[in-house]
Design a protein around this motif. Structure first.
Motif, PDB file in Angstrom:
ATOM      1  N   LYS A 283      34.539  27.941  88.193  1.00 46.66           N
ATOM      2  CA  LYS A 283      33.805  28.201  89.451  1.00 46.66           C
ATOM      3  C   LYS A 283      34.590  27.667  90.654  1.00 46.66           C
ATOM      4  CE  LYS A 283      29.293  27.932  87.151  1.00 46.66           C
ATOM      5  NZ  LYS A 283      28.077  27.085  86.938  1.00 46.66           N
ATOM      6  N   ILE A 284      35.164  26.489  90.498  1.00 49.44           N
ATOM      7  CA  ILE A 284      35.931  25.885  91.597  1.00 49.44           C
ATOM      8  C   ILE A 284      37.107  26.771  91.983  1.00 49.44           C
ATOM      9  CG2 ILE A 284      37.509  23.964  92.117  1.00 49.44           C
ATOM     10  CD1 ILE A 284      35.473  22.169  90.554  1.00 49.44           C
ATOM     11  N   TRP A 285      37.786  27.331  90.976  1.00 50.68           N
ATOM     12  CA  TRP A 285      38.966  28.158  91.240  1.00 50.68           C
ATOM     13  C   TRP A 285      38.616  29.599  91.610  1.00 50.68           C
ATOM     14  CZ3 TRP A 285      41.343  25.707  86.319  1.00 50.68           C
ATOM     15  CH2 TRP A 285      41.970  24.489  86.664  1.00 50.68           C
ATOM     16  N   ASP A 286      37.347  29.938  91.577  1.00 50.14           N
ATOM     17  CA  ASP A 286      36.927  31.277  91.993  1.00 50.14           C
ATOM     18  C   ASP A 286      36.677  31.248  93.497  1.00 50.14           C
ATOM     19  OD1 ASP A 286      36.040  33.867  92.172  1.00 50.14           O
ATOM     20  OD2 ASP A 286      34.082  33.489  91.224  1.00 50.14           O
ATOM     21  N   ASN A 287      37.765  31.233  94.263  1.00 49.71           N
ATOM     22  CA  ASN A 287      37.648  31.146  95.718  1.00 49.71           C
ATOM     23  C   ASN A 287      38.668  32.070  96.378  1.00 49.71           C
ATOM     24  OD1 ASN A 287      40.177  29.568  96.485  1.00 49.71           O
ATOM     25  ND2 ASN A 287      39.262  28.101  95.052  1.00 49.71           N
ATOM     26  N   PRO A 288      38.442  32.434  97.629  1.00 51.14           N
ATOM     27  CA  PRO A 288      39.342  33.394  98.299  1.00 51.14           C
ATOM     28  C   PRO A 288      40.796  32.931  98.354  1.00 51.14           C
ATOM     29  CG  PRO A 288      37.308  33.120  99.554  1.00 51.14           C
ATOM     30  CD  PRO A 288      37.281  32.086  98.469  1.00 51.14           C
ATOM     31  N   ALA A 289      41.021  31.628  98.517  1.00 54.24           N
ATOM     32  CA  ALA A 289      42.390  31.130  98.626  1.00 54.24           C
ATOM     33  C   ALA A 289      43.166  31.356  97.328  1.00 54.24           C
ATOM     34  CB  ALA A 289      42.387  29.648  98.990  1.00 54.24           C
ATOM     35  N   VAL A 290      42.506  31.219  96.177  1.00 44.86           N
ATOM     36  CA  VAL A 290      43.154  31.483  94.891  1.00 44.86           C
ATOM     37  C   VAL A 290      43.568  32.945  94.804  1.00 44.86           C
ATOM     38  CG1 VAL A 290      42.746  31.677  92.406  1.00 44.86           C
ATOM     39  CG2 VAL A 290      42.093  29.593  93.602  1.00 44.86           C
ATOM     40  N   LYS A 291      42.677  33.819  95.236  1.00 44.08           N
ATOM     41  CA  LYS A 291      42.977  35.255  95.178  1.00 44.08           C
ATOM     42  C   LYS A 291      44.143  35.598  96.110  1.00 44.08           C
ATOM     43  CE  LYS A 291      38.246  36.589  93.924  1.00 44.08           C
ATOM     44  NZ  LYS A 291      37.745  35.230  93.708  1.00 44.08           N
TER      45      LYS A 291
ATOM     46  N   THR B 261      44.611  24.072  99.502  1.00 40.87           N
ATOM     47  CA  THR B 261      43.315  24.672  99.827  1.00 40.87           C
ATOM     48  C   THR B 261      42.700  25.330  98.610  1.00 40.87           C
ATOM     49  OG1 THR B 261      43.986  25.068 102.118  1.00 40.87           O
ATOM     50  CG2 THR B 261      42.145  26.376 101.283  1.00 40.87           C
ATOM     51  N   SER B 262      43.499  26.074  97.866  1.00 37.71           N
ATOM     52  CA  SER B 262      42.970  26.859  96.751  1.00 37.71           C
ATOM     53  C   SER B 262      42.594  26.005  95.556  1.00 37.71           C
ATOM     54  CB  SER B 262      44.007  27.900  96.318  1.00 37.71           C
ATOM     55  OG  SER B 262      45.167  27.252  95.817  1.00 37.71           O
ATOM     56  N   ASP B 263      43.228  24.854  95.420  1.00 35.02           N
ATOM     57  CA  ASP B 263      43.109  24.082  94.182  1.00 35.02           C
ATOM     58  C   ASP B 263      42.492  22.705  94.413  1.00 35.02           C
ATOM     59  OD1 ASP B 263      43.458  23.036  91.642  1.00 35.02           O
ATOM     60  OD2 ASP B 263      45.554  23.610  91.460  1.00 35.02           O
ATOM     61  N   PHE B 264      43.237  21.796  94.986  1.00 38.36           N
ATOM     62  CA  PHE B 264      42.808  20.398  95.026  1.00 38.36           C
ATOM     63  C   PHE B 264      41.734  20.148  96.079  1.00 38.36           C
ATOM     64  CE2 PHE B 264      47.335  20.950  94.084  1.00 38.36           C
ATOM     65  CZ  PHE B 264      47.213  20.877  92.704  1.00 38.36           C
ATOM     66  N   ALA B 265      41.804  20.843  97.196  1.00 39.97           N
ATOM     67  CA  ALA B 265      40.728  20.711  98.188  1.00 39.97           C
ATOM     68  C   ALA B 265      39.443  21.323  97.648  1.00 39.97           C
ATOM     69  CB  ALA B 265      41.128  21.376  99.499  1.00 39.97           C
ATOM     70  N   ALA B 266      39.568  22.442  96.931  1.00 38.35           N
ATOM     71  CA  ALA B 266      38.381  23.052  96.332  1.00 38.35           C
ATOM     72  C   ALA B 266      37.736  22.098  95.332  1.00 38.35           C
ATOM     73  CB  ALA B 266      38.761  24.362  95.658  1.00 38.35           C
ATOM     74  N   ALA B 267      38.574  21.391  94.557  1.00 32.44           N
ATOM     75  CA  ALA B 267      38.039  20.414  93.605  1.00 32.44           C
ATOM     76  C   ALA B 267      37.443  19.213  94.331  1.00 32.44           C
ATOM     77  CB  ALA B 267      39.145  19.952  92.655  1.00 32.44           C
ATOM     78  N   ALA B 268      38.142  18.732  95.360  1.00 29.28           N
ATOM     79  CA  ALA B 268      37.670  17.549  96.090  1.00 29.28           C
ATOM     80  C   ALA B 268      36.330  17.792  96.759  1.00 29.28           C
ATOM     81  CB  ALA B 268      38.702  17.148  97.142  1.00 29.28           C
ATOM     82  N   GLY B 269      36.078  19.014  97.209  1.00 28.13           N
ATOM     83  CA  GLY B 269      34.839  19.307  97.920  1.00 28.13           C
ATOM     84  C   GLY B 269      33.712  19.817  97.044  1.00 28.13           C
ATOM     85  N   SER B 270      33.980  19.947  95.743  1.00 27.64           N
ATOM     86  CA  SER B 270      32.965  20.513  94.847  1.00 27.64           C
ATOM     87  C   SER B 270      31.763  19.580  94.690  1.00 27.64           C
ATOM     88  CB  SER B 270      33.581  20.783  93.475  1.00 27.64           C
ATOM     89  OG  SER B 270      32.575  21.165  92.549  1.00 27.64           O
ATOM     90  N   LYS B 271      30.574  20.164  94.741  1.00 26.82           N
ATOM     91  CA  LYS B 271      29.336  19.404  94.528  1.00 26.82           C
ATOM     92  C   LYS B 271      28.633  19.832  93.245  1.00 26.82           C
ATOM     93  CE  LYS B 271      28.569  18.675  99.481  1.00 26.82           C
ATOM     94  NZ  LYS B 271      27.643  18.884 100.647  1.00 26.82           N
ATOM     95  N   LEU B 272      29.342  20.484  92.363  1.00 17.27           N
ATOM     96  CA  LEU B 272      28.737  20.901  91.101  1.00 17.27           C
ATOM     97  C   LEU B 272      28.251  19.672  90.334  1.00 17.27           C
ATOM     98  CD1 LEU B 272      31.311  23.628  90.014  1.00 17.27           C
ATOM     99  CD2 LEU B 272      28.973  24.000  90.811  1.00 17.27           C
ATOM    100  N   PRO B 273      27.125  19.766  89.668  1.00 15.54           N
ATOM    101  CA  PRO B 273      26.532  18.577  89.039  1.00 15.54           C
ATOM    102  C   PRO B 273      27.363  17.960  87.923  1.00 15.54           C
ATOM    103  CG  PRO B 273      25.333  20.583  88.433  1.00 15.54           C
ATOM    104  CD  PRO B 273      26.263  20.960  89.531  1.00 15.54           C
ATOM    105  N   GLY B 274      28.277  18.732  87.352  1.00 12.69           N
ATOM    106  CA  GLY B 274      29.098  18.180  86.276  1.00 12.69           C
ATOM    107  C   GLY B 274      30.161  17.210  86.766  1.00 12.69           C
ATOM    108  N   ASN B 275      30.361  17.113  88.083  1.00  8.44           N
ATOM    109  CA  ASN B 275      31.337  16.199  88.687  1.00  8.44           C
ATOM    110  C   ASN B 275      32.769  16.496  88.230  1.00  8.44           C
ATOM    111  OD1 ASN B 275      31.558  14.120  90.615  1.00  8.44           O
ATOM    112  ND2 ASN B 275      31.895  12.581  89.032  1.00  8.44           N
ATOM    113  N   SER B 276      32.991  17.729  87.802  1.00  8.52           N
ATOM    114  CA  SER B 276      34.303  18.096  87.248  1.00  8.52           C
ATOM    115  C   SER B 276      35.395  18.095  88.309  1.00  8.52           C
ATOM    116  CB  SER B 276      34.221  19.470  86.583  1.00  8.52           C
ATOM    117  OG  SER B 276      33.274  19.465  85.541  1.00  8.52           O
ATOM    118  N   GLY B 277      35.051  18.456  89.532  1.00  3.28           N
ATOM    119  CA  GLY B 277      36.051  18.488  90.593  1.00  3.28           C
ATOM    120  C   GLY B 277      36.664  17.121  90.813  1.00  3.28           C
ATOM    121  N   ARG B 278      35.830  16.100  90.835  1.00  3.59           N
ATOM    122  CA  ARG B 278      36.342  14.742  91.040  1.00  3.59           C
ATOM    123  C   ARG B 278      37.133  14.273  89.828  1.00  3.59           C
ATOM    124  NH1 ARG B 278      31.828  10.879  93.617  1.00  3.59           N
ATOM    125  NH2 ARG B 278      33.664   9.525  93.811  1.00  3.59           N
TER     126      ARG B 278
END
Length: 363
Positions: free
Chosen positions: A241-249, A286-303
């Motif tokens: 989900k984190i990597w499903d973003n416009p910057a990745v595309k 932007t596409s990768d590490f910022a997307a992970a850093a800003g993720s609020k998904l409950p699994g805390n996977s981004g962090r």
């Protein structure tokens, strides 16, 4: 009364100005004292960071001479050492010993030195001690039998890319088996030469061109423990989900454009200029590490992912700092997504300045 009011107003203005000045010019941190001292001394160590795509996907018949313009540019910068994205034999031995904590990591990322150790009857530490003693002896050049011996020792130590440097420094007629380099190890070197990754395609030939004896592996995968225990199913779903973003595309589309350009015979050096541009580095973060850093998904996977990535890059930067030592000029070749982290972390040290790779690569 008027006098006291004016005096009060003046004091208030001065206090305000002082407050603004203090905010604008905070006191230097303690480490900045060392920064300033090194800057005043001059002749700080320079590190040039070349971001690269991982080249293993290139076709087997890819014409490697197309890298020559890139090698020529890098050679003019005249590095005294080259650091590569590979793990040292010592760390790979550690990862094998602690397989329970790092399942599959050594198998996925490490060269297997077992055949070389068996053929030479040496452990990894014994092989490293032996090649270190040889390299400690200054030499304008080394006899072919010594280079063959070094190639075998590097293989036994788990340093396959440095073994290849020694092999390539031999005249073609001297690339054969002998007592210190059994045929099984010659076969390993031939297999390594067939690889298309950037350590074999760029770093080793450049080291040979510059007359260097080896390359330095600085990768680190022990940082994977920084993520802590994760539910693999949740982690995998979250990262998808984190990597499903416009910057990745956008980055994927850009990579496809460059793949087509390269396949059509476009200059490789233009690709490397693009990979090392500030625009490309911002897109990667932007596409990768910022997307992970800003993720609020409950699994805390981004962090968890960010913890692994930052820890890995900090340890890689520390390994490069060790290569730099008290004054080497170092080129480091690494996957392009690492480049902004390398430059940030290395740039915080007192005795290192970051080289301008865009100036080296030219227009």
């Amino acid at each position: 009364m008027s006098h006291f009011r004016l005096t009060f107003q003046a004091v208030a203005i001065v206090a305000s100005l002082c407050s603004q000045a203090c905010l604008a010019a905070p006191a230097p941190s303690p480490v900045e004292i060392a920064d300033a001292a090194a800057l005043q001394r001059g002749d700080r160590s320079e590190v040039l960071v070349l971001g690269t795509a991982h080249l293993s996907y290139l076709p087997a018949d890819f014409d490697r001479t197309r890298f020559d313009p890139l090698l020529a540019r890098l050679a003019t910068w005249a590095p005294q050492a080259i650091a590569v994205e590979a793990m040292s034999g010592a760390q790979c031995d550690y990862l094998r010993t602690y397989e329970f904590a790092y399942p599959g990591v050594a198998a996925n990322y490490c060269f297997d030195p077992a055949p070389a150790r068996e053929a030479l009857g040496l452990t990894g530490p014994e092989a490293e001690k032996a090649y270190s003693e040889i390299l400690a002896q200054p030499a304008q050049d080394r006899a072919p039998e010594v280079r063959r011996r070094l190639a075998g020792l590097f293989l036994a130590a788990g340093e396959a890319d440095s073994a290849l440097v020694q092999w390539l420094r031999l005249p073609p007629a001297e690339r054969h088996a002998d007592a210190s380099l059994p045929q099984v190890l010659v076969d390993l070197l031939g297999k390594r030469m067939a690889s298309r990754n950037e350590n074999v395609t760029i770093a080793a030939p450049l080291a040979v061109r510059l007359g260097l004896e080896r390359v330095f592996p600085v990768d680190d995968h022990t940082g994977e423990a920084a993520s802590g225990p994760v539910d693999e199913k949740v982690y995998g779903e979250d990262m998808g989900k984190i990597w499903d973003n416009p910057a990745v595309k956008e980055r994927a589309a850009e990579h496809e454009r460059w793949e087509k350009s390269i396949a059509d015979g476009g200059p490789l050096i233009d690709w490397y200029r693009a990979l090392n541009s500030l625009e490309s580095q911002r897109a990667a973060v932007t596409s990768d590490f910022a997307a992970a850093a800003g993720s609020k998904l409950p699994g805390n996977s981004g962090r968890a992912y960010l913890a692994y990535w930052e820890t890995r890059n900090l340890r890689m930067a520390a390994n490069i700092r060790e290569v730099v030592g008290p004054g080497r000029r170092v080129l480091t070749i690494v996957g392009a997504s690492h480049k902004p982290y390398y430059e940030r972390y290395l740039g915080m040290t007192s005795d290192i300045k970051i080289g301008d790779v865009e100036a080296v690569l030219g227009d």
